[in-house]
Design an enzyme around this catalytic site. Structure first.
Site, PDB file in Angstrom:
ATOM      1  N   GLY A   7      75.287 -43.497  75.010  1.00 18.18           N
ATOM      2  CA  GLY A   7      75.432 -43.623  76.453  1.00 18.18           C
ATOM      3  C   GLY A   7      74.219 -44.282  77.068  1.00 18.18           C
ATOM      4  N   GLY A   9      73.800 -45.655  80.233  1.00 15.98           N
ATOM      5  CA  GLY A   9      73.882 -45.831  81.673  1.00 15.98           C
ATOM      6  C   GLY A   9      72.509 -45.673  82.294  1.00 15.98           C
ATOM      7  N   ASN A  88      74.639 -34.699  83.842  1.00 17.37           N
ATOM      8  CA  ASN A  88      74.884 -33.824  84.977  1.00 17.37           C
ATOM      9  C   ASN A  88      75.895 -32.755  84.577  1.00 17.37           C
ATOM     10  OD1 ASN A  88      73.195 -35.074  86.881  1.00 17.37           O
ATOM     11  ND2 ASN A  88      74.756 -36.602  87.348  1.00 17.37           N
ATOM     12  N   LYS A 168      70.116 -26.833  89.748  1.00 18.70           N
ATOM     13  CA  LYS A 168      70.606 -28.184  90.013  1.00 18.70           C
ATOM     14  C   LYS A 168      72.108 -28.186  90.231  1.00 18.70           C
ATOM     15  CE  LYS A 168      70.795 -32.945  88.507  1.00 18.70           C
ATOM     16  NZ  LYS A 168      70.516 -33.961  87.475  1.00 18.70           N
ATOM     17  N   ASN A 172      74.261 -29.700  93.446  1.00 17.95           N
ATOM     18  CA  ASN A 172      75.202 -30.774  93.119  1.00 17.95           C
ATOM     19  C   ASN A 172      76.630 -30.400  93.488  1.00 17.95           C
ATOM     20  OD1 ASN A 172      73.248 -32.465  92.154  1.00 17.95           O
ATOM     21  ND2 ASN A 172      73.767 -32.243  89.995  1.00 17.95           N
ATOM     22  N   SER A 238      75.894 -39.406  92.699  1.00 19.70           N
ATOM     23  CA  SER A 238      76.561 -39.996  91.541  1.00 19.70           C
ATOM     24  C   SER A 238      78.076 -39.864  91.645  1.00 19.70           C
ATOM     25  CB  SER A 238      76.059 -39.329  90.250  1.00 19.70           C
ATOM     26  OG  SER A 238      76.313 -37.931  90.273  1.00 19.70           O
ATOM     27  N   GLU A 250      82.597 -36.269  87.595  1.00 20.38           N
ATOM     28  CA  GLU A 250      82.134 -35.127  86.804  1.00 20.38           C
ATOM     29  C   GLU A 250      82.457 -33.803  87.482  1.00 20.38           C
ATOM     30  OE1 GLU A 250      78.361 -36.907  84.366  1.00 20.38           O
ATOM     31  OE2 GLU A 250      78.067 -36.593  86.511  1.00 20.38           O
TER      32      GLU A 250
END
Length: 286
Positions: A7, A9, A88, A168, A172, A238, A250
């Site tokens: 990954g 990104g 995340n 977090k 989020n 995001s 997500e």
């Protein structure tokens, strides 16, 4: 000690750069360009995959892609493999077939965005370098951590990584879906008072669950979410970026994870259930 990256990104590119600065080999056939907040530009040409057994792996895919992305690598992984989960949300490795690798959890807080490069590859722009936390529940980090921390700004080893993940996740679970659903910058959560009742309802449900699972839970999720929205007022979350691009979000590993935890406690979370359904009703590319 070769590292493999799965990954590439925003977070994966950033990790590859810092690992390279620390003199560690990272293997992935791709072209990436990274701009740091001071304006310096770095071109990254990572070595291609070697099909060798994987001893160290950085998993930086979207959470929903984790198990599918890891499936072709299963024969190259073992219980001795170290896997850093740089993603995340929570729960992306639930259901991973045995033997499980040694997992180091990461909590990344830096902001970045990316654009396509002419001729292929991507240009990642690092908007802000904020603290990144690693941990696996043990007090002593592995030997490679100290050299890496010398080149990865504000990289810290935390013994309370589970609490840090929940801290977090909690903000989020508020900022991401609200800004995605209403297509707004983070700062709109401060100025648009019409969003405040929903924000406080989401936050109250987070505190209801987390306070039962974590004895040292600090509460006041609404206050922390508003403080982060103020500090990142002009940022795009995001999840908002994913919705704008038509990508799968997500939500299942942020609000969905919270909902699954609440189910185990027999707690209803109507605010989170409603916002999950609303996000999933938005157009997505499959």
């Amino acid at each position: 000690m070769p590292w493999h990256l799965l990954g590439a990104g925003n977070l994966g590119t950033l990790a590859a750069f810092y690992f390279g600065q620390a003199g560690l080999t990272v293997r992935l056939a791709t072209r990436r360009r990274l701009t740091l907040p001071d304006g310096t530009v770095h071109d990254l040409q990572l070595a291609g995959d070697d099909n060798a057994p994987i001893t160290h792996l950085v998993l930086a895919t979207k959470a929903a892609q984790s198990l599918d992305a890891l499936a072709p690598l299963r024969a190259r992984l073992s219980a001795d493999t170290t896997l850093i989960r740089l993603q995340n949300g929570l729960g992306s490795l639930d259901g991973l077939p045995p033997p499980p690798p040694h997992i180091i959890e990461a909590v990344a807080n830096s902001g970045a965005w990316r654009e396509a490069l002419p001729g292929g590859g991507e240009h990642v722009h690092l908007a802000a370098e904020n603290p990144t936390l690693f941990g696996d529940g043990h007090a002593t980090p592995p030997d490679w951590f100290a050299p890496l921390a010398c080149h990865w700004p504000q990289l810290h080893w935390r013994t309370d990584i589970h609490l840090q993940q929940w801290l977090k996740l909690s903000v989020n679970a508020i900022i991401n879906p609200l800004t995605a659903l209403h297509d707004c910058d983070n700062g709109a959560l401060l100025t648009n008072t019409a969003l405040h009742p929903r924000l406080h309802a989401l936050a109250a449900e987070v505190d209801q669950v987390a306070s039962q699972l974590l004895p040292d839970w600090p509460g006041d999720t609404a206050g922390r979410a508003l403080a982060l929205a103020r500090a990142t007022a002009t940022n795009t979350s995001s999840m908002r970026a994913d919705v704008r691009a038509g990508r799968v979000t997500e939500i299942d590993f942020i609000n969905g994870y919270l909902l699954r935890a609440a189910t185990q406690l027999a707690l209803p979370l109507p605010a989170h259930s409603h916002i999950i359904a609303a996000i999933k009703a938005l157009p997505q590319k499959r």
